[in-house]
Design a protein around this motif. Structure first.
Motif, PDB file in Angstrom:
ATOM      1  N   ARG A   1       0.581  -1.328   0.039  1.00  0.00           N
ATOM      2  CA  ARG A   1      -0.013  -0.108   0.077  1.00  0.00           C
ATOM      3  C   ARG A   1       0.699   1.274  -0.113  1.00  0.00           C
ATOM      4  NH1 ARG A   1      -2.568  -2.825   3.953  1.00  0.00           N
ATOM      5  NH2 ARG A   1      -2.097  -1.231   5.568  1.00  0.00           N
ATOM      6  N   LEU A   2       2.010   1.186   0.834  1.00  0.00           N
ATOM      7  CA  LEU A   2       2.864   2.423   0.693  1.00  0.00           C
ATOM      8  C   LEU A   2       3.494   2.614  -0.560  1.00  0.00           C
ATOM      9  CD1 LEU A   2       4.339   1.983   4.311  1.00  0.00           C
ATOM     10  CD2 LEU A   2       2.656   3.640   3.602  1.00  0.00           C
ATOM     11  N   ASP A   3       3.817   1.387  -1.100  1.00  0.00           N
ATOM     12  CA  ASP A   3       4.456   1.702  -2.627  1.00  0.00           C
ATOM     13  C   ASP A   3       3.717   2.212  -3.685  1.00  0.00           C
ATOM     14  OD1 ASP A   3       6.887   0.561  -1.488  1.00  0.00           O
ATOM     15  OD2 ASP A   3       6.651  -1.402  -2.614  1.00  0.00           O
ATOM     16  N   ASP A   4       2.550   1.754  -3.551  1.00  0.00           N
ATOM     17  CA  ASP A   4       1.139   2.640  -4.324  1.00  0.00           C
ATOM     18  C   ASP A   4       0.998   3.786  -3.958  1.00  0.00           C
ATOM     19  OD1 ASP A   4       0.955   0.078  -5.603  1.00  0.00           O
ATOM     20  OD2 ASP A   4      -0.938  -0.408  -4.374  1.00  0.00           O
ATOM     21  N   LEU A   5       1.057   4.149  -2.531  1.00  0.00           N
ATOM     22  CA  LEU A   5       0.878   5.597  -2.118  1.00  0.00           C
ATOM     23  C   LEU A   5       1.967   6.661  -2.769  1.00  0.00           C
ATOM     24  CD1 LEU A   5      -0.836   7.665  -0.345  1.00  0.00           C
ATOM     25  CD2 LEU A   5       0.371   6.838   1.464  1.00  0.00           C
ATOM     26  N   HIS A   6       3.123   5.901  -2.621  1.00  0.00           N
ATOM     27  CA  HIS A   6       4.373   6.757  -3.153  1.00  0.00           C
ATOM     28  C   HIS A   6       4.425   6.985  -4.489  1.00  0.00           C
ATOM     29  CE1 HIS A   6       8.033   8.794  -1.597  1.00  0.00           C
ATOM     30  NE2 HIS A   6       8.453   8.437  -2.777  1.00  0.00           N
ATOM     31  N   ARG A   7       4.022   6.065  -5.318  1.00  0.00           N
ATOM     32  CA  ARG A   7       3.974   6.275  -6.917  1.00  0.00           C
ATOM     33  C   ARG A   7       2.794   7.400  -6.869  1.00  0.00           C
ATOM     34  NH1 ARG A   7       4.964   0.696  -6.870  1.00  0.00           N
ATOM     35  NH2 ARG A   7       2.859   0.168  -6.644  1.00  0.00           N
ATOM     36  N   ALA A   8       1.703   7.396  -6.213  1.00  0.00           N
ATOM     37  CA  ALA A   8       0.746   8.520  -6.349  1.00  0.00           C
ATOM     38  C   ALA A   8       1.311   9.710  -5.958  1.00  0.00           C
ATOM     39  CB  ALA A   8      -0.342   8.240  -5.454  1.00  0.00           C
ATOM     40  N   LYS A   9       2.596   9.984  -5.008  1.00  0.00           N
ATOM     41  CA  LYS A   9       2.930  11.241  -4.537  1.00  0.00           C
ATOM     42  C   LYS A   9       3.964  11.610  -5.610  1.00  0.00           C
ATOM     43  CE  LYS A   9       3.009  10.244   0.297  1.00  0.00           C
ATOM     44  NZ  LYS A   9       4.013   9.803   1.230  1.00  0.00           N
ATOM     45  N   ILE A  10       4.618  10.640  -6.547  1.00  0.00           N
ATOM     46  CA  ILE A  10       5.223  10.919  -7.698  1.00  0.00           C
ATOM     47  C   ILE A  10       4.442  11.497  -8.952  1.00  0.00           C
ATOM     48  CG2 ILE A  10       6.515   9.735  -9.557  1.00  0.00           C
ATOM     49  CD1 ILE A  10       7.654   8.209  -7.197  1.00  0.00           C
ATOM     50  N   ARG A  11       3.393  11.013  -8.852  1.00  0.00           N
ATOM     51  CA  ARG A  11       2.407  11.482  -9.990  1.00  0.00           C
ATOM     52  C   ARG A  11       1.968  12.783  -9.684  1.00  0.00           C
ATOM     53  NH1 ARG A  11       0.564   6.528  -9.569  1.00  0.00           N
ATOM     54  NH2 ARG A  11      -1.453   7.105  -8.355  1.00  0.00           N
ATOM     55  N   LEU A  12       1.678  13.259  -8.540  1.00  0.00           N
ATOM     56  CA  LEU A  12       1.242  14.486  -8.018  1.00  0.00           C
ATOM     57  C   LEU A  12       2.446  15.556  -8.181  1.00  0.00           C
ATOM     58  CD1 LEU A  12      -0.879  16.203  -6.421  1.00  0.00           C
ATOM     59  CD2 LEU A  12       0.170  15.415  -4.327  1.00  0.00           C
ATOM     60  N   ALA A  13       3.609  15.261  -7.906  1.00  0.00           N
ATOM     61  CA  ALA A  13       4.872  16.139  -7.823  1.00  0.00           C
ATOM     62  C   ALA A  13       5.204  16.857  -9.160  1.00  0.00           C
ATOM     63  CB  ALA A  13       6.153  15.334  -7.340  1.00  0.00           C
ATOM     64  N   ASP A  14       5.818  17.873  -8.986  1.00  0.00           N
ATOM     65  CA  ASP A  14       6.426  18.320 -10.075  1.00  0.00           C
ATOM     66  C   ASP A  14       7.839  17.877 -10.332  1.00  0.00           C
ATOM     67  OD1 ASP A  14       4.224  20.404 -10.689  1.00  0.00           O
ATOM     68  OD2 ASP A  14       4.723  20.973  -8.833  1.00  0.00           O
ATOM     69  N   GLU A  15       8.660  17.578  -9.486  1.00  0.00           N
ATOM     70  CA  GLU A  15       9.949  17.106  -9.517  1.00  0.00           C
ATOM     71  C   GLU A  15      10.123  16.135  -8.202  1.00  0.00           C
ATOM     72  OE1 GLU A  15      12.582  20.259  -9.116  1.00  0.00           O
ATOM     73  OE2 GLU A  15      11.831  20.983  -7.049  1.00  0.00           O
ATOM     74  N   VAL A  16      11.363  15.387  -8.298  1.00  0.00           N
ATOM     75  CA  VAL A  16      11.584  14.267  -7.542  1.00  0.00           C
ATOM     76  C   VAL A  16      12.951  14.811  -7.029  1.00  0.00           C
ATOM     77  CG1 VAL A  16      12.280  11.978  -7.213  1.00  0.00           C
ATOM     78  CG2 VAL A  16      10.426  12.756  -8.780  1.00  0.00           C
TER      79      VAL A  16
END
Length: 130
Positions: free
Chosen positions: A77-92
């Motif tokens: 679940r946390l891996d899925d959530l972090h991918r969502a954070k990446i999609r939301l972000a402008d940069e990493v």
């Protein structure tokens, strides 16, 4: 990214512009670098960015992941959530001087979405020309 996802991504970009939101940066890296992630959070926030980062350190003991079966389900679940954070972000922003499999996958995912990726330790970039 397929055409539907691209259309949704473009809508998100437009909405952020309309709302005049600051840049969103997602912090990635091994949770062994939580102290460094917190420092990066302070610096990025001080620079006027919205920061999202891992919220759980599964390497530190806690009742929420004390059961191995529950811990594995939580990790998914946390891996899925972090991918969502990446999609939301402008940069990493990748923190730390070590890149493990999970972080490598996050970098590849971010780059597949066209997200700029920065490193606190550029020498660990797995594809510096990407």
């Amino acid at each position: 990214m397929d055409a539907k996802q691209l259309a949704h991504a473009e809508k998100l970009i437009d909405a952020k512009k309309l709302l005049n939101l600051p840049l969103v940066v997602v912090i990635c890296g091994s949770t062994r670098f939580m102290t460094e992630m917190n420092e990066a959070d302070l610096r990025e926030t001080g620079a006027g960015k919205i920061v999202v980062k891992p919220g759980c350190d599964l390497k530190s003991p806690h009742e929420l992941w004390s059961d191995p079966v529950e811990a594995e389900a939580l990790k998914v679940r946390l891996d899925d959530l972090h991918r969502a954070k990446i999609r939301l972000a402008d940069e990493v922003l990748v923190v730390g001087d070590y890149i493990g499999d999970s972080t490598r996958a996050e970098i590849a995912y971010a780059r597949s979405l066209g997200k700029p990726v920065r490193f606190t330790h550029p020498e660990v970039d797995v594809a510096p020309d990407a």
